[in-house]
Design a protein around this motif. Sequence first.
Motif, PDB file in Angstrom:
ATOM      1  N   MET A   1       0.828  -1.205   0.000  1.00  0.00           N
ATOM      2  CA  MET A   1       0.000   0.000   0.000  1.00  0.00           C
ATOM      3  C   MET A   1       0.864   1.257   0.000  1.00  0.00           C
ATOM      4  SD  MET A   1      -2.931  -1.264   2.696  1.00  0.00           S
ATOM      5  CE  MET A   1      -3.534   0.398   3.025  1.00  0.00           C
ATOM      6  N   ALA A   2       1.942   1.242   0.803  1.00  0.00           N
ATOM      7  CA  ALA A   2       2.820   2.406   0.893  1.00  0.00           C
ATOM      8  C   ALA A   2       3.486   2.701  -0.438  1.00  0.00           C
ATOM      9  CB  ALA A   2       3.875   2.183   1.972  1.00  0.00           C
ATOM     10  N   GLU A   3       3.733   1.653  -1.218  1.00  0.00           N
ATOM     11  CA  GLU A   3       4.446   1.813  -2.489  1.00  0.00           C
ATOM     12  C   GLU A   3       3.529   2.088  -3.673  1.00  0.00           C
ATOM     13  OE1 GLU A   3       6.685  -1.751  -2.948  1.00  0.00           O
ATOM     14  OE2 GLU A   3       8.171  -1.243  -1.413  1.00  0.00           O
ATOM     15  N   THR A   4       2.245   1.798  -3.555  1.00  0.00           N
ATOM     16  CA  THR A   4       1.393   1.833  -4.745  1.00  0.00           C
ATOM     17  C   THR A   4       0.164   2.734  -4.642  1.00  0.00           C
ATOM     18  OG1 THR A   4       0.143  -0.108  -4.005  1.00  0.00           O
ATOM     19  CG2 THR A   4       2.091  -0.507  -5.378  1.00  0.00           C
ATOM     20  N   THR A   5      -0.171   3.258  -3.450  1.00  0.00           N
ATOM     21  CA  THR A   5      -1.389   4.057  -3.329  1.00  0.00           C
ATOM     22  C   THR A   5      -1.068   5.500  -2.961  1.00  0.00           C
ATOM     23  OG1 THR A   5      -1.727   3.498  -0.987  1.00  0.00           O
ATOM     24  CG2 THR A   5      -2.714   2.029  -2.623  1.00  0.00           C
TER      25      THR A   5
ATOM     26  N   SER B   1       2.867   6.490 -14.203  1.00  0.00           N
ATOM     27  CA  SER B   1       3.561   5.297 -13.706  1.00  0.00           C
ATOM     28  C   SER B   1       2.917   4.026 -14.253  1.00  0.00           C
ATOM     29  CB  SER B   1       3.554   5.281 -12.173  1.00  0.00           C
ATOM     30  OG  SER B   1       2.231   5.192 -11.675  1.00  0.00           O
ATOM     31  N   PHE B   2       1.593   4.030 -14.407  1.00  0.00           N
ATOM     32  CA  PHE B   2       0.913   2.871 -14.983  1.00  0.00           C
ATOM     33  C   PHE B   2       1.319   2.687 -16.437  1.00  0.00           C
ATOM     34  CE2 PHE B   2      -2.693   1.194 -17.426  1.00  0.00           C
ATOM     35  CZ  PHE B   2      -2.833  -0.048 -16.827  1.00  0.00           C
ATOM     36  N   LEU B   3       1.325   3.756 -17.217  1.00  0.00           N
ATOM     37  CA  LEU B   3       1.681   3.663 -18.634  1.00  0.00           C
ATOM     38  C   LEU B   3       3.151   3.299 -18.817  1.00  0.00           C
ATOM     39  CD1 LEU B   3      -0.253   6.782 -20.002  1.00  0.00           C
ATOM     40  CD2 LEU B   3      -0.922   4.368 -20.158  1.00  0.00           C
ATOM     41  N   GLU B   4       3.988   3.757 -17.886  1.00  0.00           N
ATOM     42  CA  GLU B   4       5.431   3.494 -17.984  1.00  0.00           C
ATOM     43  C   GLU B   4       5.843   2.213 -17.269  1.00  0.00           C
ATOM     44  OE1 GLU B   4       7.124   7.064 -16.421  1.00  0.00           O
ATOM     45  OE2 GLU B   4       6.235   8.324 -17.993  1.00  0.00           O
ATOM     46  N   LYS B   5       4.847   1.509 -16.700  1.00  0.00           N
ATOM     47  CA  LYS B   5       5.079   0.217 -16.034  1.00  0.00           C
ATOM     48  C   LYS B   5       6.143   0.320 -14.939  1.00  0.00           C
ATOM     49  CE  LYS B   5       3.584  -2.694 -19.872  1.00  0.00           C
ATOM     50  NZ  LYS B   5       2.954  -1.592 -20.644  1.00  0.00           N
ATOM     51  N   ARG B   6       5.965   1.292 -14.045  1.00  0.00           N
ATOM     52  CA  ARG B   6       6.865   1.478 -12.908  1.00  0.00           C
ATOM     53  C   ARG B   6       6.037   1.811 -11.679  1.00  0.00           C
ATOM     54  NH1 ARG B   6       6.791   6.835 -11.791  1.00  0.00           N
ATOM     55  NH2 ARG B   6       6.289   8.265 -13.515  1.00  0.00           N
ATOM     56  N   LYS B   7       6.663   1.736 -10.519  1.00  0.00           N
ATOM     57  CA  LYS B   7       5.966   2.095  -9.298  1.00  0.00           C
ATOM     58  C   LYS B   7       5.806   3.612  -9.214  1.00  0.00           C
ATOM     59  CE  LYS B   7       7.202  -1.872  -6.421  1.00  0.00           C
ATOM     60  NZ  LYS B   7       7.852  -2.322  -5.160  1.00  0.00           N
ATOM     61  N   PRO B   8       4.663   4.070  -8.711  1.00  0.00           N
ATOM     62  CA  PRO B   8       4.449   5.521  -8.625  1.00  0.00           C
ATOM     63  C   PRO B   8       5.256   6.148  -7.494  1.00  0.00           C
ATOM     64  CG  PRO B   8       2.610   4.352  -7.622  1.00  0.00           C
ATOM     65  CD  PRO B   8       3.492   3.303  -8.239  1.00  0.00           C
ATOM     66  N   GLN B   9       5.492   7.427  -7.619  1.00  0.00           N
ATOM     67  CA  GLN B   9       6.155   8.210  -6.572  1.00  0.00           C
ATOM     68  C   GLN B   9       5.180   9.313  -6.140  1.00  0.00           C
ATOM     69  OE1 GLN B   9       9.246   7.488  -5.293  1.00  0.00           O
ATOM     70  NE2 GLN B   9       9.157   5.656  -6.577  1.00  0.00           N
TER      71      GLN B   9
END
Length: 311
Positions: free
Chosen positions: A222-226, A271-279
């Motif tokens: 959750m901390a990394e993705t929301t 981040s979804f389009l670039e296939k990476r984790k969001p910041q």
Amino acid sequence: MATTKSSISVPLSYEALELTHVKLSHHPHGVPNATPVVVITLNRPEKHNAFTPQMANSLECTFRMIHFDNRVKVVVLTGAGRMFCAGSDLDIGFGDGKGRAVDFRDIGGRVALAMHRCHKPTIVALQGAAVGVGMTMTLPAAIRICHEQSKYGFVFTQRGLTIESCASYFLPRLVGFSRAMHLIATGGVFPPTPKYFGDLFTEALPDAVQVLPRALEMAQEMAETTSPLASAMSRALMWEGPRSPEAAHLLESRVFHHIMGEQDYREGVNSFLEKRKPQFKTNPQENGPPGYPWWFPVDVQLGLPLSKSNL
């Protein structure tokens, strides 16, 4: 009066704090300063983590600090030893009922409100049995994970007490009025099955040692993705939302419109389009929508004028 940032001192390290009956730790271990996941442990294993006024003060203080700490994204609450919480420490008691009712605030309710008002979601890892306030204080949490062989209950009526910790608000909304009435009317202690608790527990694991690691795994994800802003506003929409679908539509539309203009929305899509984790970096305290809070927060601090509505 609402807690303000100027009245709260956020520590560099939560592990360095000395709190009574509560232990704080960073996740992962070995990081000197605050991490996105902070673990709060009820720390009276010799008393099965029985709830005390000092424990309540420590928990309330911790949730208030974390509310204003942008470094922390998710809280995990668990207990030391084989029980999560044996309820209030009956050797200490609850007082004698003297004094003005308007000046009394139940200590479990103070903790529940601090957890509820905290912008960071809480995952409760009930690694063992819990009764009384050990159950009611978990109700404002976003997620509860438990041990399927342990038992849980709202035992107040069997102790000659009424429910507290804002349970009359949270419990029926979480499990439905029928199950809530059964749990409270019987005061019984039950296994964590849907028959008794509905879906109050997100997961019930076969081994007690699995509960905390699973909660930490979920918290880390959750901390990394929301988005903290999107999460806080979404939970507020559910707990503090209007009573009609039309009014909910109008409020959700207004909040959604605001969120679309925030950095977290652009970061989430990119981040979804670039296939990476969001910041995600947007601060719920500073970037909430106009008119937030959209409800009328009730002042629960002591010193309110005595009136029939306050009794």
